[in-house]
Structure formats: C-alpha cells, structure tokens
Design a protein around this motif. Structure first.
Motif, PDB file in Angstrom:
ATOM      1  N   ASN A   1       0.809  -1.222   0.000  1.00 45.83           N
ATOM      2  CA  ASN A   1       0.000   0.000   0.000  1.00 45.83           C
ATOM      3  C   ASN A   1       0.841   1.271   0.000  1.00 45.83           C
ATOM      4  OD1 ASN A   1      -2.063  -1.807   0.162  1.00 45.83           O
ATOM      5  ND2 ASN A   1      -2.622  -1.352   2.272  1.00 45.83           N
ATOM      6  N   LEU A   2       1.933   1.258  -0.747  1.00 44.80           N
ATOM      7  CA  LEU A   2       2.697   2.498  -0.913  1.00 44.80           C
ATOM      8  C   LEU A   2       1.881   3.465  -1.761  1.00 44.80           C
ATOM      9  CD1 LEU A   2       6.285   1.131  -1.604  1.00 44.80           C
ATOM     10  CD2 LEU A   2       5.366   2.052   0.530  1.00 44.80           C
ATOM     11  N   PHE A   3       2.210   4.752  -1.667  1.00 44.32           N
ATOM     12  CA  PHE A   3       1.517   5.739  -2.495  1.00 44.32           C
ATOM     13  C   PHE A   3       2.210   5.806  -3.861  1.00 44.32           C
ATOM     14  CE2 PHE A   3       1.030   7.552   1.945  1.00 44.32           C
ATOM     15  CZ  PHE A   3      -0.201   6.949   2.142  1.00 44.32           C
ATOM     16  N   PRO A   4       1.529   5.331  -4.907  1.00 43.17           N
ATOM     17  CA  PRO A   4       2.219   5.157  -6.190  1.00 43.17           C
ATOM     18  C   PRO A   4       2.596   6.471  -6.866  1.00 43.17           C
ATOM     19  CG  PRO A   4      -0.122   4.700  -6.421  1.00 43.17           C
ATOM     20  CD  PRO A   4       0.135   4.905  -4.951  1.00 43.17           C
ATOM     21  N   HIS A   5       1.920   7.559  -6.473  1.00 47.91           N
ATOM     22  CA  HIS A   5       2.182   8.844  -7.136  1.00 47.91           C
ATOM     23  C   HIS A   5       3.269   9.641  -6.428  1.00 47.91           C
ATOM     24  CE1 HIS A   5      -0.627   9.432  -3.900  1.00 47.91           C
ATOM     25  NE2 HIS A   5      -0.586  10.744  -4.011  1.00 47.91           N
ATOM     26  N   MET A   6       3.893   9.057  -5.429  1.00 46.74           N
ATOM     27  CA  MET A   6       4.946   9.773  -4.699  1.00 46.74           C
ATOM     28  C   MET A   6       6.253   8.995  -4.783  1.00 46.74           C
ATOM     29  SD  MET A   6       3.047  10.731  -1.178  1.00 46.74           S
ATOM     30  CE  MET A   6       1.432  11.493  -1.148  1.00 46.74           C
TER      31      MET A   6
ATOM     32  N   TYR B   1      10.099   5.786  -7.998  1.00 47.66           N
ATOM     33  CA  TYR B   1       8.689   5.586  -7.659  1.00 47.66           C
ATOM     34  C   TYR B   1       8.488   4.128  -7.268  1.00 47.66           C
ATOM     35  CZ  TYR B   1       7.457  10.237  -9.159  1.00 47.66           C
ATOM     36  OH  TYR B   1       7.350  11.592  -9.226  1.00 47.66           O
TER      37      TYR B   1
ATOM     38  N   SER C   1       6.651   1.780  -8.253  1.00 45.24           N
ATOM     39  CA  SER C   1       6.556   0.776  -9.316  1.00 45.24           C
ATOM     40  C   SER C   1       7.912   0.404  -9.893  1.00 45.24           C
ATOM     41  CB  SER C   1       5.661   1.295 -10.432  1.00 45.24           C
ATOM     42  OG  SER C   1       6.259   2.426 -11.005  1.00 45.24           O
ATOM     43  N   GLN C   2       8.932   1.195  -9.575  1.00 49.23           N
ATOM     44  CA  GLN C   2      10.262   0.874 -10.097  1.00 49.23           C
ATOM     45  C   GLN C   2      11.033  -0.066  -9.177  1.00 49.23           C
ATOM     46  OE1 GLN C   2      10.979   5.189 -10.332  1.00 49.23           O
ATOM     47  NE2 GLN C   2      11.648   4.875 -12.439  1.00 49.23           N
TER      48      GLN C   2
ATOM     49  N   GLY D   1      -6.586  -0.226  -0.183  1.00 44.77           N
ATOM     50  CA  GLY D   1      -5.333  -0.193   0.572  1.00 44.77           C
ATOM     51  C   GLY D   1      -4.764   1.207   0.728  1.00 44.77           C
ATOM     52  N   GLN D   2      -5.065   2.093  -0.228  1.00 45.17           N
ATOM     53  CA  GLN D   2      -4.577   3.469  -0.128  1.00 45.17           C
ATOM     54  C   GLN D   2      -5.265   4.203   1.015  1.00 45.17           C
ATOM     55  OE1 GLN D   2      -2.109   5.053  -2.303  1.00 45.17           O
ATOM     56  NE2 GLN D   2      -1.726   2.863  -2.432  1.00 45.17           N
TER      57      GLN D   2
ATOM     58  N   ILE E   1      -3.737  12.001  -1.129  1.00 46.66           N
ATOM     59  CA  ILE E   1      -3.645  10.579  -1.492  1.00 46.66           C
ATOM     60  C   ILE E   1      -4.678  10.217  -2.557  1.00 46.66           C
ATOM     61  CG2 ILE E   1      -3.593   8.210  -0.626  1.00 46.66           C
ATOM     62  CD1 ILE E   1      -1.483  10.080   0.694  1.00 46.66           C
TER      63      ILE E   1
ATOM     64  N   PRO F   1      -5.146  13.008  -6.022  1.00 49.79           N
ATOM     65  CA  PRO F   1      -4.018  12.972  -6.959  1.00 49.79           C
ATOM     66  C   PRO F   1      -3.930  11.650  -7.733  1.00 49.79           C
ATOM     67  CG  PRO F   1      -3.283  13.792  -4.842  1.00 49.79           C
ATOM     68  CD  PRO F   1      -4.697  13.301  -4.646  1.00 49.79           C
ATOM     69  N   GLN F   2      -4.507  10.592  -7.169  1.00 50.31           N
ATOM     70  CA  GLN F   2      -4.498   9.318  -7.893  1.00 50.31           C
ATOM     71  C   GLN F   2      -5.737   9.138  -8.754  1.00 50.31           C
ATOM     72  OE1 GLN F   2      -3.087   5.655  -5.799  1.00 50.31           O
ATOM     73  NE2 GLN F   2      -2.969   7.045  -4.066  1.00 50.31           N
TER      74      GLN F   2
ATOM     75  N   ARG G   1       2.657   2.449 -16.944  1.00 49.46           N
ATOM     76  CA  ARG G   1       3.502   1.255 -16.911  1.00 49.46           C
ATOM     77  C   ARG G   1       4.836   1.565 -16.261  1.00 49.46           C
ATOM     78  NH1 ARG G   1       1.315  -0.048 -21.797  1.00 49.46           N
ATOM     79  NH2 ARG G   1       2.980   0.880 -22.979  1.00 49.46           N
ATOM     80  N   ARG G   2       5.323   2.782 -16.520  1.00 47.99           N
ATOM     81  CA  ARG G   2       6.581   3.174 -15.879  1.00 47.99           C
ATOM     82  C   ARG G   2       6.356   3.643 -14.461  1.00 47.99           C
ATOM     83  NH1 ARG G   2       8.227   7.245 -19.943  1.00 47.99           N
ATOM     84  NH2 ARG G   2       9.190   8.234 -18.147  1.00 47.99           N
ATOM     85  N   GLY G   3       5.075   3.774 -14.106  1.00 46.78           N
ATOM     86  CA  GLY G   3       4.759   4.049 -12.712  1.00 46.78           C
ATOM     87  C   GLY G   3       4.810   5.503 -12.324  1.00 46.78           C
ATOM     88  N   ILE G   4       4.772   6.406 -13.294  1.00 45.78           N
ATOM     89  CA  ILE G   4       4.799   7.815 -12.915  1.00 45.78           C
ATOM     90  C   ILE G   4       3.563   8.544 -13.414  1.00 45.78           C
ATOM     91  CG2 ILE G   4       7.259   8.103 -12.568  1.00 45.78           C
ATOM     92  CD1 ILE G   4       7.585   8.807 -15.417  1.00 45.78           C
ATOM     93  N   ALA G   5       2.468   7.817 -13.497  1.00 51.19           N
ATOM     94  CA  ALA G   5       1.222   8.428 -13.964  1.00 51.19           C
ATOM     95  C   ALA G   5       0.784   9.512 -12.986  1.00 51.19           C
ATOM     96  CB  ALA G   5       0.139   7.380 -14.074  1.00 51.19           C
TER      97      ALA G   5
END
Ligand SMILES: Nc1ncnc2c1ncn2[C@@H]1O[C@H](COP(=O)(O)OP(=O)(O)O)[C@@H](O)[C@H]1O
Ligand SMILES: [Mg+2]
Lengths: 281, 223
Positions: free
Chosen positions: A110-115, A156, A158-159, B117-118, B136, B139-140, B219-223
């Motif tokens: 549950n990490l914050f994916p946008h940070m 991030y 996801s990396q 989970g967020q 949180i 922004p997502q 996919r690269r995770g920086i959306a």
C-alpha cells in the motif's frame, strides 16, 4: 489465558483486548477474545487462514470496529471514550490521538504510487506530525539507510521489487516512531527469494528492543527467532499460546499439532488470503 | 449546385464566430469540471442529508434535455428571480451545469478506482480525512480521468449549436442567418460541418495520444 507469560508480568499491558467479538453480518470472526500484550513484547500470531489474525490487527489499527468488547492502548480506550461519566463511541479526534501510537505494515505494501520513495516516507511526518520538511527529509533518509534503500529515494514504488517496496513500507511506518507496530503477513506477497531481505529488516528492528511488535506470519522459523510469545488462533479464538519453545516443541492442542505438521512439511500457504477472498475456502 | 465563390464569401463570417463557439464550450467545460467534483464528493458522503438532495438534483439535471434547462435560465430566471443573464452567459452556465452531472460520474469512477489499501495506509499513517482526499486519493483519481474529460470537452463543443436556441451567436445560428438571407443553405451548413470536423477531429486525436502517453507512464509508474 494471557496470564501465562512470565517475563513481562511486572508491566501494565500496552495493548489489552477485552472480550472482543467481531462479526461481519452473521459471520462471527472473533469470539470473546481476551489478549494482553506487554510493552516491548514481540508477539507472533499464527494460525490457518480465516482464523481471524488479520482482523485482530485491523481492530487495533482502527480499520475495523469491534462488534462488542473494548480495546485499550497504553491504558486508554481505543474505540471508546468517557463523556460525563458515560462510555461513548470514540470520536475522530480521540481515534486520531490513540492511533498515533500504532503503525502497520500491510501484505500488499500500500505504498503511495504517485509519490517518490522519499515522499512516501516524509509525507506523514510533514503533514501529520508537522515536522519541518528539512528535518523530515533527514529522518527519512536515516530510516531508508537502515532498510538499505538510501539510493532509491527518487524512484517511484513501481520501479522497485516487491522486497524493496515492503522495506519502504516498513520505513514509512517506522519513521512515525509508533510504540506498537503491526506486521500482517508482510512477506506473503513476495517472491520467495525476496522474503529474506524483508525478514532481516524486521529482525533488526526487533533486536533494537523497545517497540511492541505484533507479527502475523506463516514463516515459522522467523516467528521462532523473533517472538517472545506465539499465539495460535483458529476459528476466531486463541487456541494456545506460549513461548516459541513451548508451542513448537510441545504443542498441546490437536489443532495446533495438525497445523504445525502441515507447515513443517514445508508448505507455507502463500495464497491463503486469495483463496479466502475468492470464497473457495 | 455548389457555388465556390459564394462559399468563399461567407467563410469569414463563419470563422468570425468560432471564438464565441469555442469560448462557450471551454468556459462551460471549466464550470462543469469545477461543479462536477463537489457533486461527486457530496454523492459519496455518508451523511444522507447531503448525499440525497445532491443525487436527486444531479439525476434531474442529467435526465432532462439541455434545451429545457437553457430555456429555464433565459425565460424563467428573469421572471421568477429577477436575474437576467446574457444569452452567452446563460449558455455557459447551462452547458456547464448539464455536463457537470456527467463529469461527476467520471470523477466518481476515478475515485472508486483508488484501491482500498490506499485509504487504509492513510488511516494507518494517521492522515485526517481532508489530507487523505487532497494528498492521497484525488491525486491518484483525477489523472486517469483526463482522457475521458477531454472527450467530454469535444462532446460539449459539438453541443454548442443547441445554444442557438437561446440566441447565442454561434456557428449554426450564423449559418442559418446567412442561409435565410440568400436562400443558399447548402454552402453555409456544409461549411459549418467542415469547421466542426476540422476542430473536433484533431482534438480527439490529441486526446487519444494523451491517453496512450498516460498508459505508457502508468507502466513506468509515474502516472
Ligand atoms: N470485511 C469483511 N467482510 C466479511 N468478512 C470478512 C471481512 N474481513 C474478514 N472477513 C472474514 O473473517 C474471517 C477472518 O478473516 P481474517 O481476519 O482475514 O483471517 P486471517 O488473517 O487469519 O486469514 C474470514 O472468514 C474472512 O472471510
Ligand atoms: Mg490475514
């Protein structure tokens, strides 16, 4: 039931579940649970999937509320408060205060994916604890160093690999300096070769002492290494508890014996939760 | 039948109203974006006295024609509330309000797509409700909706001819005026169609490119 631990009896418990029952609709998941946990104690919860381990942790993290019974944290009611001599449901302010003593690491990170990793760790420091940004960054880097991720601060989530993600999640919880930390099957979603690095980090935290830790795990060797006390749950009740030596060398109940014999054959059940979710259990 | 010279002569008049047409669509869209979010949030509220009336209002707006809402704004408002709006302003408000109910659904799907989970991690880290939303959840949930939002902008642009009914001087209205003055409708309406095509089609390509890029970033995770 929880009175048979010798080493800690001088202290007041930091966590006390009193007669806790939790039902989801008709389905009673925890039945009149009593459990005391002492400050600094490392408790491992083991048991078959669906036995209520996660629910025990989620009640303490305030992710679920009890159907009946009370939970005390550090001498204070968690889900209730006193108002003009009467016991009433806790309000958000009360929950916020008591909850600050508790942290949790989840199975799915549950990490914050946008940070970035750094911001994942500093976000609550800055916005919950109101620590100045420079100081927050400093503390975050220190903790990330401890979990071996100092070099990944600008990545991030996801990396990262699963093991790295979980170490970030541990850092994120740890940086808040909770008195109690909950670990809910934190290695169950990981590839087998990544389990070790996460368990090592937890062992290192445990060896530092003060923090009270509740570890839900299927890793029996890990539980034996780290825990002061093992609690075996089945069907929503505590069936048996004691030191690792007592439980693993000399299980008394038939249920624990059969549970352990399944595990000793080397079949930790990684997909347990997914099966429960799919309703095929 | 088709008169090139004539078509050429009326083109400038049509191009002249493109700014008004675009402005009504864009301003209406901005209004819809601004109103859509609070509608989405209110409808999810656990407080029934907030969620219920907003849901009823929103469903009502969505299931009645835009044209009727425009008429209410220009004919009923001056009489009943003594509020007189210019046709353009009424058009922007009508379009914005009408589409805010659609955009609120887009916001809602974005919000619902944020994993449970967020929220749970936010509680575990002791974020309060407001912080959880602002830092949180939103922004997502908003970035993935951007392509759909873009499509709604195009839809709203194509809806602007409806505003001619309340005398907003947009493309269709201008074509009608030109046509009825010379009894040559073919050129005027055809040109309007082409203008819509020329503006809409590249926009939808743009939206699609944006969508692809976001998928890649995701996919690269920086959306
Ligand atoms: N939100 C929920 N709604 C309904 N049933 C639930 C919910 N959460 C857990 N349960 C049920 O409660 C039981 C105990 O679950 P859990 O505490 O997750 O067990 P464990 O962690 O030991 O596998 C299971 O039967 C599960 O299906
Ligand atoms: Mg579980």
């Amino acid at each position: 039931m929880s009175q048979n631990i010798q080493t800690f009896t001088s202290d007041e418990p930091i966590v006390r579940y009193k007669n806790i029952t939790k039902s989801f609709g008709e389905h009673t998941v925890l039945k009149e649970l009593d459990l005391d946990i002492l400050p600094g104690e490392k408790v491992a919860l083991i048991g078959p999937s669906g036995s209520g381990k996660t629910t025990i942790a989620r009640l303490l993290m305030t992710l679920e509320s009890p159907t009946s019974g009370t939970i005390e944290v550090d001498g204070e009611m968690l889900w209730h408060m006193h108002k003009r001599g009467r016991l009433i449901s806790a309000n958000e302010k009360h929950l916020h205060r008591v909850r600050s003593k508790i942290g949790m690491v989840f199975q799915h990170f549950n990490l914050f994916p946008h940070m970035t990793i750094l911001r994942n760790v500093t976000e609550a420091l800055i916005h919950v604890l109101k620590i100045p940004k420079a100081e927050a960054n400093h503390r975050a880097l220190e903790i990330l160093e401890r979990v071996g991720l100092r070099d990944h601060t600008n990545h991030y989530p996801s990396q990262l690999s699963g093991g790295q993600k979980q170490r970030v999640a541990i850092a994120r919880a740890l940086v808040m300096q909770p008195r109690i930390m909950l670990f809910d099957e934190v290695t169950s979603a990981l590839d087998p070769e990544l389990v070790g690095e996460v368990l090592d980090v937890i062992k290192a935290i445990a060896s530092e002492g003060d923090m009270t830790m509740i570890l839900i795990t299927h890793e029996m060797d890990f539980a034996r290494d780290v825990a002061d006390r093992i609690i075996f749950t089945d069907g929503g009740v505590i069936v048996e508890q004691g030191t690792p030596a007592e439980l693993f060398e000399n299980p008394k109940s038939a249920r624990l014996q059969s549970f352990l014999s399944r595990f000793m054959k080397g079949q930790p059940d990684r997909s347990a939760d997914d099966r429960v979710a799919a309703g095929t259990e | 039948m088709w008169d090139w010279g004539y078509a050429n002569s009326i083109l400038p008049k049509l191009l002249e109203v493109i700014p008004t047409t675009l402005a009504s669509a864009i301003l209406g869209f901005i209004l819809a974006c601004l109103l859509g979010l609070p509608i989405a949030l209110a409808r999810r509220s656990s407080k029934k006295w907030i969620a219920w009336p907003v849901a009823a209002f929103s469903e009502f707006i969505r299931s009645t024609p835009l044209l009727i809402q425009l008429f209410v704004l220009v004919f009923v408002f001056p009489q009943s509330f003594n509020i007189t709006l210019s046709p353009f302003l009424a058009g922007v408000i009508g379009l914005g309000l009408h589409y805010s109910t659609y955009l609120s659904e887009v916001y809602r799907s974005g919000i619902d797509s944020v994993p449970r989970g967020q929220w749970e991690a936010s509680i575990a880290l002791n974020f309060n409700k407001l912080r959880t939303w602002l830092r949180i959840v939103l922004p997502q949930s908003i970035p993935p909706t951007i392509p759909v939002m873009g499509n709604y902008l195009i839809v709203m642009f194509k809806e602007t001819p409806t505003l001619s009914a309340i005398t907003v001087v947009e493309l269709l209205m201008t074509a009608k005026v030109i046509g009825s003055a010379s009894f040559k409708y073919v050129e005027a309406f055809t040109l309007v169609g082409i203008i819509f095509l020329v503006l809409s089609y590249p926009s939808s390509l743009l939206v699609r490119a944006l969508e692809r890029r976001m998928k890649r970033n995701e996919r690269r995770g920086i959306a």
